[in-house]
Structure formats: C-alpha cells, structure tokens
Design an enzyme around this catalytic site. Structure first.
Site, PDB file in Angstrom:
ATOM      1  N   CYS A 163     -79.747  37.705  63.032  1.00 30.12           N
ATOM      2  CA  CYS A 163     -79.919  36.777  64.191  1.00 30.12           C
ATOM      3  C   CYS A 163     -80.952  36.678  64.882  1.00 30.12           C
ATOM      4  CB  CYS A 163     -78.518  36.793  64.839  1.00 30.12           C
ATOM      5  SG  CYS A 163     -76.894  36.592  63.935  1.00 30.12           S
ATOM      6  N   HIS A 296     -79.454  36.200  74.758  1.00 30.29           N
ATOM      7  CA  HIS A 296     -78.904  36.169  73.297  1.00 30.29           C
ATOM      8  C   HIS A 296     -77.525  35.798  73.610  1.00 30.29           C
ATOM      9  CE1 HIS A 296     -78.690  36.532  69.189  1.00 30.29           C
ATOM     10  NE2 HIS A 296     -77.631  37.539  69.144  1.00 30.29           N
ATOM     11  N   GLU A 307     -76.296  43.924  76.100  1.00 30.85           N
ATOM     12  CA  GLU A 307     -77.567  43.139  76.365  1.00 30.85           C
ATOM     13  C   GLU A 307     -77.565  43.384  77.859  1.00 30.85           C
ATOM     14  OE1 GLU A 307     -77.512  39.184  75.272  1.00 30.85           O
ATOM     15  OE2 GLU A 307     -79.611  38.805  75.976  1.00 30.85           O
ATOM     16  N   LYS A 328     -75.741  29.753  73.910  1.00 30.77           N
ATOM     17  CA  LYS A 328     -74.965  29.415  72.697  1.00 30.77           C
ATOM     18  C   LYS A 328     -73.662  28.640  73.078  1.00 30.77           C
ATOM     19  CE  LYS A 328     -77.103  33.043  70.238  1.00 30.77           C
ATOM     20  NZ  LYS A 328     -77.954  33.220  70.984  1.00 30.77           N
ATOM     21  N   HIS A 333     -73.261  29.851  67.942  1.00 26.96           N
ATOM     22  CA  HIS A 333     -74.578  30.685  67.382  1.00 26.96           C
ATOM     23  C   HIS A 333     -75.269  29.990  66.222  1.00 26.96           C
ATOM     24  CE1 HIS A 333     -76.684  34.078  66.588  1.00 26.96           C
ATOM     25  NE2 HIS A 333     -75.922  34.953  66.980  1.00 26.96           N
ATOM     26  N   PHE A 392     -77.763  41.735  63.423  1.00 28.46           N
ATOM     27  CA  PHE A 392     -77.160  42.786  62.632  1.00 28.46           C
ATOM     28  C   PHE A 392     -78.380  43.722  61.905  1.00 28.46           C
ATOM     29  CE2 PHE A 392     -73.263  40.310  60.412  1.00 28.46           C
ATOM     30  CZ  PHE A 392     -72.555  40.309  61.600  1.00 28.46           C
TER      31      PHE A 392
END
Lengths: 405, 356
Positions: A163, A296, A307, A328, A333, A392
């Site tokens: 991502c 994010h 985060e 998002k 996403h 990931f």
C-alpha cells in the site's frame, strides 16, 4: 548540487470522478463516493461497499486503434497518465514520443485479467478464449501498454511496496530528478477493484461492515476502492524554461522497513517514525513548519494507533496541534494508488487552502490523540503538507510537499 | 557523490541445486534439476515465519542469507540495519499462493480461505520476508518486470549514491509452476513453444568501493554501468533498441577486444539476432548465448539473477565460463557485459569488470 523538484502535471481517477476539479470540489464539500460494488459478486463477503470508478470513465479510455485487451487497472492508469501529461502540456501527438521514465507503483497489477484466465482453467473452459487476458496480467504490463499508447519512450519501472507503492514511485521519481539523472519523470500509482483483493482483505478481517472511520475509537476497518494518480515530476529550471504551470514542490522523501511482520505494523512505530523523520530532514525544515498531515489512516485499529505513535514520535507536542485527516473515507483504500492520489489530494489542499475533513469521525480515541479535522473541511493557509503511506511487510514512506513560491 | 560500486557477496539456489559447486555442474550440463518443492529450506534458514511462506519467499530469503553471509555482513546489528536496503526483482511473484488462494475463491467458500495465502501472495511478500527475517530496516522494495533484477541493481546504486543506504542487497526470484507453462503457451506468439521454466533465487550485495575497502570485504567485481530501455512496441515481442549504446554513452565506455558478452536469448535464431543487435563488430568479442529454451530455461527473474551472478563470478574466476565454447579459459575476461532483450520491449545491459 541537488536540484529543486516540482510537480507540473496531475491526473487522477477515483470513485470521486476523473480530474482535478471534480476531486477538489468533492474534498471541499466532504462528499464521499462509496457505494455498492457492482463489478463482482460480494454476497459472500462482509460488505458490498467500496469506491468503484464509474463505467463511463473506464470506457473513456478504450482506444479503438489498439486491438489488445486492457485490464481495468491499465485503463485507470492510462486515464490518469494521459490527464497528467495533458495538464503538463507534454502529451504528444500520434506518432510522436516523449522521452521520460515512467515510474509506477501497484499492489496487484492486472490481477483481474490473471483471474479470468485462471478461472477458465479451473472451470475447464476454453483457456485459449481467455489467453488475450494474459497480455495484461502481470504488473509490468500496465505501464508498458500505457507507454505504448501514449508514446512514452524511456525506462518503465514498477515498484511494489504493497500500500506504500504509489508514494514510493513518486519518491523514486523525486530522488532521480533531485540527483540530476532525469529532468522529467512520469510517476504515480494504480490498482483496480478485484474480487481477489476484496476477498483477501475480508479474509484478513481488515474490512469493515460499518463506514470507514479513521482514528475513531470505534473504527473497525477499511473499505476498498480503485483508482490511479499520476504526477509529472520535473526539475524546476526545466519547468520554468518551458513556462510550465507549477502545482507544488516536493522537498523531502523518506522510506524504511519495519522488519517486524508480514502484515502487522510494528506497534512501536519506530521505523514508520524514521520514514517521517527522514522526509522532514531531507526537506530541511522543522516539524513545526508542517501545516497539515494527509495521513495514511486506513481505519483499521492497528494502523491508526501505530500512525499516531509515529507522528507523535517525530512531531512531539506539535502532533497534537497540527491538523490531520485521512482521505480514505472519500474513495476507499486504493492500495497501490493510495499514496499517489494522496499526493494529489495534498497539492489540491495547498492550492485551495482547504483541509479535507476526516470523515465519519464520531468518538475520540485516547490512542489517536491528534488534531483531527472534523465537522467539515477547514479553510486554512497551507504552505507545507506531509503525506504518509504504510503497507504490508512493514513498508513505510513519507513525503513533504511545499506550495511553490 | 560515490562513483565506484562493487559486488561483495553472492548467494543463489534453484532447482539445479544450491551454491557455487552445483552451479558449475549445472553450467556444464551435469546437474540434474529437481523440483523447488524438494529443496529442504530448513537446512539453510532458521526463520519460523518463512516455513509457511510461498516457495518464492523461501528461495529469496535463503539466497539473501547466503549473499549477506558471503559478504561477511551477518548478523546485522540494529545500528546498521537502517543503512542496508533490499530490492528484489520478480516477474510472477508468489505464484503458488496466488494460484492456491484464487482457486479457493473460485472452487470453495471465500470465507474459509486462508488469510496467509492472501498476504503472502502480494508481490512484495518475498522481500518483506527478507527484511523481517534478516533484520533489514533500510529501503526495501520489489521490482516486478522482465529486467527486474537489473532495475534493482540500478535502483540500489542510486540509493547508495543518494546516501539513503550504504549497502544494498539486490536480487531476483521466480518459481516454476505448471500454470506458467499453460499460460505462456496460451499467450506467446508461438503457441507450440514448449516453455521450460525453472525456479530459484539469486542475490548480490552491492556497496561503494570505498565502503567495501573500509570493511576489508572480498570484491568479486566492479559495476561499470547499468542501462535499461523500455521500447513501447508489443507486449510479447522484443524490440531492436540497444541499451548497450546508451550504456556506452552514459558511462563513457568504449568496447575493447576480448570483452565478453553474456546474452540471454529465447532460441538460437533469436540469439543471432541479439548478437547483431548488441555487437555490430562481434568478431572481436566473445559472445555467449544462454539459451532460455534449453539449458537455462525460462527462469524469468531467477534466470536474470543467475545470468548476472555468472557474469560477476566470471570476471573473478575462470571456472564459471569454462564450459562455453570460444572462451579462453586460461584467465577470466576482464569485462563482461550482461545483455537481455525481453518481453514488453524491456532491454537491459550491465557491465562488470575485474577489480584488482
């Protein structure tokens, strides 16, 4: 000597629509574009909600003179790429070429096409019928097709950082121009909606049946979307010489790896913080110069608390004051496209002096004690924005953008 | 800014075997290929997370460990971990898990599908296993592409030049699977072509010459230049644009007598075409064709990694090129060009020289 790097073209396709104007007005008006997914059967999954791009947009990029099959992801990338080149006044005529590298990030490439072929194999259908799909199944094929159609002649580079792929690609372009290795780089990220990804994120229990609520105490996961974001990254002097419109400047980029777990972020957020710190250090600015953070913010419990820790670790007390929002909930996403579209959202925010709302936020979470933008978008003078992406495998990326002056 | 870059470690394994001795046997046509599924990875790596991973991750992590061991860089201390990066090229990524996961969606209930299969099917899973398993915290990424390893090499050099990292592990990995044979038979220009795939991984450790000298590392080869061109032509065909000329121009290099060219090609006819493309005056140079359709197989990023490693080892020792005709085996060539012309119009060229 390191060069100054600016953005001179932008192209974006998400469920909000295609183009900067439609995107900007949706962000300002807090108008999300999440709805039922129609491109595949969602009946066995937790939710049917997502950010799908309209058929009319996908069909707008069918090139009748090209006979080959284009994957859904290629169409998204193609549209964004064409719009960005057009915006930068670099789009060539038929038969002409633009010599520039194309650097793109993706998570799953042309998975829809690969799936079609494999499904035919499994169901013992005539695979020859589906063989044409394989011409656009691999991740390196989409930018190739785009380069072929738009006449881009140069190295194409595909990066996969899950991502964080889109932001990584723009970061790679930034470093290349900054070092004087290229004067213009076409960079961005893309991913199409697929039942493979939808099922996968469902299997991992990362998808919510509720709304996506980044940083909310009751957040329960993400919703998926699709799209592409492409920017023209250009050396300042080159841009000025050709009188290009300068949308913004990239001044710092940082990237790191958690070395922690294949899917879970490191809860201590040390390496995520290091990516943010490196971006700010490379920019040569103080953390207090950051006017807004486009986070994010996936809406999953683990990402948002991690985060917050990363931002607080680098910004200290200022982390509680700097406005933060995740975009998002507007689009879902976008996986490999997320970082790239969020760079464009950040530029739009600076151009409009308007911070998008952190949508669907109701209940404060002590673990996410940030200054979240709620109750509508917020007008504020913005000179510098930080945007972050995490993926990931512990991929972390951060970028500092500045209003061009 | 650093200008000189060197290779200080290599590690590789594939379905032809493990390590340098097996590699030489394989090059001489003496090795017996085994399935990658038969390799006992537990004998080489002790990383619990990778035991349940796709074969590509097992191969890549093992090759990465071998390369870093060879470079004398293991274990990696926490202080140095941010200064080491990892970039892995691949064409097909985690094919076993992608196929297994998709099969479970098509033939079974998606709710019962294994989450592990999905998370490990993402193309960057292998490099994530490398960074997690070996403690690499610097820049890490995956480069999907037909010249992904050469691109990884180029990116690694740029990152060191930028000062982002001091050392970069670069490599490639791909695995063989029945699906590939069926798929490539379906989409290549010659459907009757028998696609012989093989799998494995090869990794190299790159760093600046000054960094290598400072830590007294063994130097296999110097990297004199890397060039990549993508010609927008046709996805399943090669294209006659030579990255060699770009490399020669960019690095200000002139061809010398006895330069060796190690070229990956599709078949003999194609090889001749490539030779003409890369070497208009080829009679002055050695030209070795690594034929994909027979001995080297369609190994994709694994084959590309082995091709590069063969070049790196080839300038260091005569052993590796001795099985190829027309090569003076009394001493290794001083310079080897690694050339590739591949699908999607991606052509690359890298030059390695002996570093005394």
């Amino acid at each position: 000597m390191k060069k100054r790097v600016v953005i001179t073209g932008m192209g974006i396709v998400t469920s909000l629509g295609a183009g900067i104007d439609i995107t900007a007005s949706a962000l300002r008006a807090s108008r999300a574009a999440i709805g039922p997914i129609t491109s595949f059967d969602t009946s066995k999954h937790k939710t049917n909600q997502g950010g799908e791009v309209g058929v009319e947009i996908l069909e707008s990029v069918i090139y009748k003179d090209k006979q080959f099959h284009l994957d859904r992801a290629t169409k998204l990338l193609l549209r964004a790429c064409k719009d960005a080149l057009n915006d930068a006044r670099l789009l060539t005529q038929q038969g002409e070429y633009i010599k520039a590298p194309l650097v793109v990030g993706t998570t799953l490439g042309g998975i829809c096409s690969g799936q079609n072929f494999h499904r035919a194999m499994l169901l013992k259908e005539d695979t020859q019928k589906y063989a044409r799909f394989l011409g656009d199944a691999l991740a390196c094929h989409q930018p190739f097709h785009v380069a072929s159609i738009l006449g881009i002649l140069g190295e194409t580079i595909v990066l996969n950082n899950a991502c964080a792929s889109g932001l990584s690609a723009i970061g790679c372009a930034f470093e290349r121009v900054r070092l004087g290795k290229s004067t213009v780089v076409i960079a961005g990220g893309y991913d199409g909606m697929s039942d493979f990804a939808h099922a996968g994120f469902n299997t991992l229990q990362l998808v919510t049946s509720d709304k996506c609520r980044p940083f909310d105490k009751n957040r329960s996961g993400l919703l998926l979307g699709e799209g592409a974001g492409v920017v023209i990254v250009e050396e300042l002097e080159h841009a000025m010489k050709r009188n290009a419109t300068i949308h913004g400047e990239i001044i710092g980029f940082g990237q790191s790896s958690d070395a922690y777990h294949i899917t879970k972020p490191d809860p201590e957020a040390q390496e995520a913080a290091s990516a943010i710190r490196n971006a700010i250090e490379e920019a040569g600015v103080t953390p207090e110069s950051i006017d807004y953070i486009n986070a994010h913010g996936t809406g999953t419990p683990s990402n948002d608390s991690m985060e917050t820790k990363a931002i607080s670790n680098v910004l200290g007390e200022y982390a509680k004051r700097v406005p933060v929002s995740s975009t998002k909930p507007f689009t879902g996403h976008l996986l490999g496209a997320a970082g790239a579209t969020e760079v464009i959202f950040s530029i739009i925010s600076m151009q409009q002096n308007n911070i998008p709302e952190n949508l669907n936020y109701i209940t404060p979470d002590p673990e996410c004690d940030l200054n979240l933008v709620t109750g509508g978008s917020r007008d504020q003078e913005l000179k510098m924005v930080l945007t972050t992406s995490f993926g990931f495998g512990g991929s972390n990326a951060a970028m500092v953008l500045r209003k061009f002056a | 800014m650093e200008k000189d870059f060197v290779i200080t470690g290599v590690g590789f394994l594939g379905n032809w075997g493990v390590g340098k001795k097996d590699f030489i046997r394989f090059l001489r046509g003496e090795g017996v290929p085994v399935s990658i599924e038969e390799v006992d990875f537990d004998a080489y790596i002790d990383v619990p997370s990778v035991r349940r991973a796709d074969y590509i991750s097992c191969c890549a992590l093992t090759a990465a460990k071998f390369a870093l061991e060879d470079a004398g860089m293991l274990p990696i201390s926490k202080e140095k971990s941010n200064r080491i990066g990892a970039i892995l090229g691949t064409v097909h990524g985690a094919l076993y898990y992608t196929i297994e996961y998709h099969a479970s969606l098509v033939l079974g209930d998606p709710k019962l599908a294994s989450p592990l299969l999905f998370s490990d099917s993402v193309a960057n899973a292998a490099v994530s296993h490398i960074s997690t398993g070996l403690g690499i915290r610097g820049y890490s990424t995956t480069v999907p592409g037909y010249c992904g390893v050469t691109q990884a090499l180029k990116l690694g050099i740029e990152l060191i030049q930028q000062g982002v990292i001091d050392v970069c592990l670069v490599g490639g990995a791909d695995v063989n699977h029945d699906f590939l044979t069926k798929a490539y038979r379906g989409c290549l220009c010659s459907p009757e072509l028998i696609v012989n795939t093989f799998g494995g991984s090869g990794c190299l450790v790159i760093e600046s010459l000054s960094h290598a000298i400072k830590r007294k590392a063994k130097i296999y080869a110097k990297i004199d230049g890397v060039s990549i061109i993508t010609a927008s032509y046709a996805v399943a065909s090669c294209y006659n644009i030579s990255p060699l000329q770009d490399l020669l121009n960019e690095a200000n290099i002139e061809l010398r007598d006895n330069d060796c060219f190690l070229n990956m090609s599709f078949d003999d006819e194609d090889s001749l075409c490539r030779r003409d493309l890369f070497l208009p005056k080829f009679s002055r140079h050695h030209f070795i064709s690594l034929d994909c359709s027979s001995s080297f197989g369609y190994g994709f990023a694994a084959a590309e990694a082995f091709q590069i490693i063969l070049g790196v080892l080839g300038v260091d020792s005569e052993e590796y090129l001795s099985s190829f005709k027309g090569i003076n085996t009394n001493k290794p060539p001083n310079r080897i060009f690694i050339t590739r012309t591949t699908l999607a119009g991606t052509n690359s060229c890298a030059l390695f020289s002996h570093c005394s």
